[in-house]
Motif scaffolding. Sequence first.
Motif, PDB file in Angstrom:
ATOM      1  N   GLU A  49      15.659  83.683  33.601  1.00 52.12           N
ATOM      2  CA  GLU A  49      15.974  82.606  34.544  1.00 52.12           C
ATOM      3  C   GLU A  49      17.458  82.249  34.499  1.00 52.12           C
ATOM      4  OE1 GLU A  49      13.395  79.491  33.318  1.00 52.12           O
ATOM      5  OE2 GLU A  49      11.550  80.601  33.761  1.00 52.12           O
ATOM      6  N   HIS A  50      18.028  82.147  33.303  1.00 44.79           N
ATOM      7  CA  HIS A  50      19.435  81.766  33.178  1.00 44.79           C
ATOM      8  C   HIS A  50      20.367  82.883  33.650  1.00 44.79           C
ATOM      9  CE1 HIS A  50      17.981  78.316  30.954  1.00 44.79           C
ATOM     10  NE2 HIS A  50      19.205  77.863  30.861  1.00 44.79           N
ATOM     11  N   ALA A  51      19.999  84.128  33.385  1.00 42.60           N
ATOM     12  CA  ALA A  51      20.825  85.238  33.863  1.00 42.60           C
ATOM     13  C   ALA A  51      20.866  85.249  35.385  1.00 42.60           C
ATOM     14  CB  ALA A  51      20.284  86.562  33.327  1.00 42.60           C
ATOM     15  N   SER A  52      19.705  85.056  36.003  1.00 39.74           N
ATOM     16  CA  SER A  52      19.636  85.041  37.462  1.00 39.74           C
ATOM     17  C   SER A  52      20.466  83.895  38.033  1.00 39.74           C
ATOM     18  CB  SER A  52      18.183  84.925  37.912  1.00 39.74           C
ATOM     19  OG  SER A  52      18.084  84.905  39.317  1.00 39.74           O
ATOM     20  N   ALA A  53      20.350  82.712  37.415  1.00 47.70           N
ATOM     21  CA  ALA A  53      21.107  81.551  37.895  1.00 47.70           C
ATOM     22  C   ALA A  53      22.613  81.757  37.751  1.00 47.70           C
ATOM     23  CB  ALA A  53      20.676  80.303  37.128  1.00 47.70           C
ATOM     24  N   ALA A  54      23.023  82.550  36.740  1.00 45.19           N
ATOM     25  CA  ALA A  54      24.444  82.794  36.500  1.00 45.19           C
ATOM     26  C   ALA A  54      24.986  83.947  37.343  1.00 45.19           C
ATOM     27  CB  ALA A  54      24.682  83.084  35.023  1.00 45.19           C
ATOM     28  N   GLY A  55      24.139  84.540  38.160  1.00 46.00           N
ATOM     29  CA  GLY A  55      24.581  85.638  39.005  1.00 46.00           C
ATOM     30  C   GLY A  55      24.696  86.965  38.278  1.00 46.00           C
ATOM     31  N   ILE A  56      24.065  87.083  37.107  1.00 49.22           N
ATOM     32  CA  ILE A  56      24.076  88.328  36.346  1.00 49.22           C
ATOM     33  C   ILE A  56      22.873  89.163  36.781  1.00 49.22           C
ATOM     34  CG2 ILE A  56      23.919  89.343  34.030  1.00 49.22           C
ATOM     35  CD1 ILE A  56      25.055  86.682  32.968  1.00 49.22           C
ATOM     36  N   PRO A  57      23.062  90.430  37.143  1.00 49.60           N
ATOM     37  CA  PRO A  57      21.909  91.267  37.502  1.00 49.60           C
ATOM     38  C   PRO A  57      20.877  91.267  36.382  1.00 49.60           C
ATOM     39  CG  PRO A  57      23.954  92.383  38.073  1.00 49.60           C
ATOM     40  CD  PRO A  57      24.340  91.159  37.282  1.00 49.60           C
ATOM     41  N   VAL A  58      19.628  91.125  36.746  1.00 53.31           N
ATOM     42  CA  VAL A  58      18.575  90.990  35.739  1.00 53.31           C
ATOM     43  C   VAL A  58      17.359  91.791  36.169  1.00 53.31           C
ATOM     44  CG1 VAL A  58      17.707  88.867  36.801  1.00 53.31           C
ATOM     45  CG2 VAL A  58      17.245  89.314  34.386  1.00 53.31           C
ATOM     46  N   GLN A  59      16.681  92.368  35.194  1.00 53.99           N
ATOM     47  CA  GLN A  59      15.429  93.078  35.425  1.00 53.99           C
ATOM     48  C   GLN A  59      14.366  92.419  34.556  1.00 53.99           C
ATOM     49  OE1 GLN A  59      14.710  96.129  37.445  1.00 53.99           O
ATOM     50  NE2 GLN A  59      16.474  95.167  38.410  1.00 53.99           N
ATOM     51  N   ALA A  60      13.328  91.887  35.197  1.00 53.45           N
ATOM     52  CA  ALA A  60      12.241  91.239  34.465  1.00 53.45           C
ATOM     53  C   ALA A  60      11.222  92.290  34.047  1.00 53.45           C
ATOM     54  CB  ALA A  60      11.593  90.164  35.328  1.00 53.45           C
ATOM     55  N   LEU A  61      10.992  92.392  32.742  1.00 50.07           N
ATOM     56  CA  LEU A  61      10.043  93.361  32.208  1.00 50.07           C
ATOM     57  C   LEU A  61       8.683  92.707  31.988  1.00 50.07           C
ATOM     58  CD1 LEU A  61      12.338  94.902  29.446  1.00 50.07           C
ATOM     59  CD2 LEU A  61      11.982  95.762  31.770  1.00 50.07           C
ATOM     60  N   GLU A  62       7.641  93.455  32.253  1.00 53.23           N
ATOM     61  CA  GLU A  62       6.306  92.968  31.923  1.00 53.23           C
ATOM     62  C   GLU A  62       6.086  93.129  30.417  1.00 53.23           C
ATOM     63  OE1 GLU A  62       3.372  93.893  35.388  1.00 53.23           O
ATOM     64  OE2 GLU A  62       4.788  95.559  35.221  1.00 53.23           O
ATOM     65  N   PRO A  63       5.255  92.294  29.807  1.00 44.98           N
ATOM     66  CA  PRO A  63       5.047  92.379  28.356  1.00 44.98           C
ATOM     67  C   PRO A  63       4.632  93.779  27.926  1.00 44.98           C
ATOM     68  CG  PRO A  63       4.027  90.392  29.244  1.00 44.98           C
ATOM     69  CD  PRO A  63       4.465  91.207  30.423  1.00 44.98           C
ATOM     70  N   VAL A  64       5.121  94.195  26.759  1.00 49.20           N
ATOM     71  CA  VAL A  64       4.842  95.534  26.244  1.00 49.20           C
ATOM     72  C   VAL A  64       3.343  95.773  26.129  1.00 49.20           C
ATOM     73  CG1 VAL A  64       5.077  97.018  24.216  1.00 49.20           C
ATOM     74  CG2 VAL A  64       7.053  95.718  25.045  1.00 49.20           C
ATOM     75  N   ARG A  65       2.602  94.733  25.747  1.00 52.29           N
ATOM     76  CA  ARG A  65       1.158  94.918  25.543  1.00 52.29           C
ATOM     77  C   ARG A  65       0.432  95.315  26.828  1.00 52.29           C
ATOM     78  NH1 ARG A  65       2.006  89.405  25.515  1.00 52.29           N
ATOM     79  NH2 ARG A  65       0.912  88.213  27.124  1.00 52.29           N
ATOM     80  N   ARG A  66       1.054  95.055  27.963  1.00 50.98           N
ATOM     81  CA  ARG A  66       0.388  95.372  29.229  1.00 50.98           C
ATOM     82  C   ARG A  66       0.277  96.879  29.432  1.00 50.98           C
ATOM     83  NH1 ARG A  66       2.333  91.693  33.999  1.00 50.98           N
ATOM     84  NH2 ARG A  66       1.511  90.233  32.453  1.00 50.98           N
TER      85      ARG A  66
END
Length: 373
Positions: A49-66
Motif C-alpha cells: 500500500e505504501h509503495a503504491s501511494a509513493a508512486g513506486i512500481p509494485v507487484q502484489a504477490l499471493e501468499p506462498v501457501r496458496r
Amino acid sequence: MNERRGIALLCTTRALGGIELNVLRIASWLRARGHSCTVYGIENAPLVEHASAAGIPVQALEPVRRYGAFGAARRLAAQLRDRNERILFLNAPRDLNLGVLTKRFSRPPLRLIQFQHMQFGTDKRDPFHSWEYRHLDAWIAPLPWLAGQVGTRTTFPRDRIHVLPFGIDIERFMRKPSQNSARRQLQLPERVFLCGTVGRFDHGKGQEYLLHTVASLKASGWDVHALLVGEDTRGEEQAYGAYLRKLCSDLNIVDRVHFRPFLDAVETAYAAMDLFALTSISETYGMVTIEAMASGLPIIATDSAGTPDIIENEKTGLLIPVRDVGALSDAIQRLLRNRDDAFRLGAAASAEAARRFSHHTYCAGIEAVLDGL
C-alpha cells in the motif's frame, strides 16, 4: 551515471517497520538514480500500500501457501522475466527460500543479493542453510558487527560480504522546522526540556525506562518531559502502548509524557526535541539514531548491539548500560547542566551523519557491489 538496471526488491512481511521502510527508501532512491525498481510484497500488506501511494512500481504477490513454495517461485520468476528485472534483493529472513527457488527457475540467470536488516538469533551453518546461502551472489550488511555475525554464524564466503551503512536523506533533517514551530504543530508545551524517542511500542525498544527516568527526574526537581512517537507493532499482541500509558499513570507523570503516532514528516518530531534517547535493549541498526544525529540533537543511547558502531561515546553521543535508569537520569542531568556539552555532541553527531550516512553514499555503494558481480 552507472548502467541502468532492472532491480526487484522482495519483502514478504506484513508489518510496517524498519525493514519495510528501508525497502521503500532504497527503491525510491535507486529510481531517482535512473534504475528501474519494483517492490514485490504480499497482497494487502502495508508495504504494498505504501509503495503504491509513493508512486513506486509494485507487484502484489499471493501468499506462498496458496501455490506452494515451488509454484510461488515459478510465478515470481515469470514476473521478473516479464519486467526484465535480473537483480533480486532479499530483505526479510523469510524471503531467502523463495528467492533461492526463484533463482533456480529463472532464465536468463538472476543475481540474488541479501540485504541484512536484523541480527542472527542462532547459527545458520547447517546443510540446508548452507545450500541456500550458496545461491547468493552478495551479502550487504549495514554495520561491521552484523557483517561479523554473517562470517561466524553462516558458511557464506567472507569475500562476498559488503558493509554499507543504511543511508538517510540528510538534507531532509537539516531542513527541519524551528523548535517552536514543531512543538506548535505537534501540540507540545513550548517551554519545557523535551527528551524524545521514535520507534514502535515494543518491549525490545524499552520506552518504559525513559518513563521511569522522567519520574526519577521529577522526584529530583527537574521539569523534564518525554515525547514518544510510535505505535504498537501490527499483528502482535504485546499491548505495550497500553502498558506505557498505564505506567505513566502509575508514576504520576501523565502531564509530562506526550504520545504521538508515527509521522510522515518525522523531522518535525526531532525538531521538537531537546535531546534524543534510545533506550532499546538490543537495537540492530537504529535508523532513528542516525536521523537524530542528522537533526543535530545530543543523543543518549544504550551501549548494545549495533549502536556502538554508530555512536562514539563522548564524541557523537553518550552511551549508557541497557535498562539503567540511573545512568540515563545522570546523563540527562549532565546535559541539562552543561548546554555547551550538549551542543558539542549534537554538532559532532550532525557532521558524522553527513559524512557516513548520506543516501547518496549508500546508493553509490550498492551500485559498486552490482558492478563487481
